[in-house]
Enzyme design. Structure first.
Site, PDB file in Angstrom:
ATOM      1  N   ASN A 111       0.864  -1.186   0.000  1.00 46.87           N
ATOM      2  CA  ASN A 111       0.000   0.000   0.000  1.00 46.87           C
ATOM      3  C   ASN A 111       0.898   1.232   0.000  1.00 46.87           C
ATOM      4  OD1 ASN A 111      -1.814   2.042   0.465  1.00 46.87           O
ATOM      5  ND2 ASN A 111      -2.412   1.366   2.527  1.00 46.87           N
ATOM      6  N   LYS A 162       0.107   4.257  -0.414  1.00 48.82           N
ATOM      7  CA  LYS A 162      -0.562   5.466   0.109  1.00 48.82           C
ATOM      8  C   LYS A 162      -0.291   6.658  -0.828  1.00 48.82           C
ATOM      9  CE  LYS A 162      -0.338   3.359   4.624  1.00 48.82           C
ATOM     10  NZ  LYS A 162      -0.334   3.486   6.067  1.00 48.82           N
ATOM     11  N   HIS A 164      -9.766   0.934   4.951  1.00 47.35           N
ATOM     12  CA  HIS A 164      -8.502   1.267   5.619  1.00 47.35           C
ATOM     13  C   HIS A 164      -8.760   2.291   6.731  1.00 47.35           C
ATOM     14  CE1 HIS A 164      -4.438   2.657   6.360  1.00 47.35           C
ATOM     15  NE2 HIS A 164      -4.024   1.538   5.790  1.00 47.35           N
ATOM     16  N   GLU A 172      -7.135   4.787   7.689  1.00 48.49           N
ATOM     17  CA  GLU A 172      -6.925   6.193   7.300  1.00 48.49           C
ATOM     18  C   GLU A 172      -8.157   6.748   6.605  1.00 48.49           C
ATOM     19  OE1 GLU A 172      -3.173   5.651   5.275  1.00 48.49           O
ATOM     20  OE2 GLU A 172      -2.274   5.122   7.191  1.00 48.49           O
ATOM     21  N   GLU A 197      -5.460  -4.994  10.574  1.00 48.54           N
ATOM     22  CA  GLU A 197      -4.486  -3.930  10.773  1.00 48.54           C
ATOM     23  C   GLU A 197      -4.808  -3.180  12.063  1.00 48.54           C
ATOM     24  OE1 GLU A 197      -2.518  -2.712   6.825  1.00 48.54           O
ATOM     25  OE2 GLU A 197      -4.282  -1.473   7.068  1.00 48.54           O
ATOM     26  N   GLY A 254       2.055   2.469  10.729  1.00 50.74           N
ATOM     27  CA  GLY A 254       2.979   3.590  10.575  1.00 50.74           C
ATOM     28  C   GLY A 254       3.657   4.016  11.863  1.00 50.74           C
ATOM     29  N   SER A 279       3.174  -1.859  10.492  1.00 53.01           N
ATOM     30  CA  SER A 279       4.614  -1.917  10.773  1.00 53.01           C
ATOM     31  C   SER A 279       5.205  -3.300  10.534  1.00 53.01           C
ATOM     32  CB  SER A 279       4.907  -1.415  12.199  1.00 53.01           C
ATOM     33  OG  SER A 279       4.508  -0.060  12.330  1.00 53.01           O
TER      34      SER A 279
END
Ligand code: PGA
Length: 254
Positions: free
Chosen positions: A9, A11, A97, A99, A169, A175, A215
């Site tokens: 991904n 991003k 996701h 985000e 996730e 991140g 991560s």
């Protein structure tokens, strides 16, 4: 029979030239180091999908989008639809996701509409779920994930849901450099597989692919992927470094 899957991904990163260079760096390294039977899905920014897909066809990797709109078409300036992506030969799309849930207010209803549009347009959803830190600290993580899975996926037919890829996730790991331990990942993946099994039966649960994301990197992928219910990874930061990404692709034990 489940696959071994590594999805990248990217991003909102890379210029066009950087994206093209990174794809060629990855394919060169895969040719140099050799590649096992891992399925690779690269999800670059939308403007690069066609370029990536042209390189993917020649080099044995799939290309996925990072989002689609929750409507099929119409007056939604700036948006990208499932039929658009599908008609370009794109095969996968990341949905749900954290985000997108956090920064763009995507609700379960919106995500469910996107899942349905993806499937109706022959796109495989990579459906992300996972709890935030406070939910884990309150031991509420199983309930949060149960709700996310049931609201987005439980209306599907058994033969359809088995084609969906789920990505667990934990938001506190995305991140942050803090990775779930292999035991934490395995515990949640087994829970998710159990949920799918209780709703759709053991055959479906045995078939569905569940990836870990958050991560995951070249140093910890092998241990995570060795867990019995972890079928691979959804990789953010480390997918932007060709060497690390290819190490992750080759992190499955035979
Ligand atoms: P990360 O991102 O690997 O950079 O933690 C994972 C993701 O957001 O899919």
């Amino acid at each position: 029979m489940r696959n071994k899957i590594v999805a990248g991904n990217w991003k909102m990163n890379t210029t066009f030239q950087e994206a093209e260079d990174l794809l060629y760096e990855i394919t060169d390294l895969l040719n140099e180091r050799g590649k096992n039977d891992t399925m690779i899905i690269i999800c670059p920014p939308s403007p690069y999908l066609e370029m990536a897909s042209d390189i993917g066809v020649e080099n044995d990797f799939f290309v996925g989008a990072q989002n689609i709109n929750d409507h099929e078409k119409g007056a939604y300036t700036g948006e990208i639809s499932a039929p658009m992506i599908s008609s370009m030969g794109i095969t996968h799309v990341i949905l749900g996701h954290s985000e997108r849930r956090t920064y763009y207010g995507e609700t379960d209803a919106v995500i469910k509409a996107k899942i349905d549009l993806a499937l109706a347009n022959d796109l495989v959803p990579i459906y992300c779920c996972g709890e935030v830190l406070a939910e884990r600290q309150k031991s509420n993580h199983f309930e949060v994930v149960r709700q996310q899975i049931s609201e987005a996926l439980f209306h599907l037919d058994a033969d359809v849901i088995s084609t969906v890829i789920i990505a667990y996730e934990p938001v506190w790991a995305i991140g942050t450099g803090v990775t779930a331990t292999p035991a934490q990942a395995q515990e949640m993946h087994a829970f998710i597989r159990g949920l799918i099994g209780s709703k759709f039966g053991d055959d479906v649960a045995d078939k569905i692919n569940i990836l870990y994301g958050g991560s995951c990197n070249a140093g910890n992928a092998a241990e995570l992927f060795s867990q019995p219910d972890v079928d691979g990874g959804l990789i953010g930061g480390a997918s932007l470094k060709a060497g690390d990404f290819v190490t992750i692709v080759n992190s499955f034990s035979e």
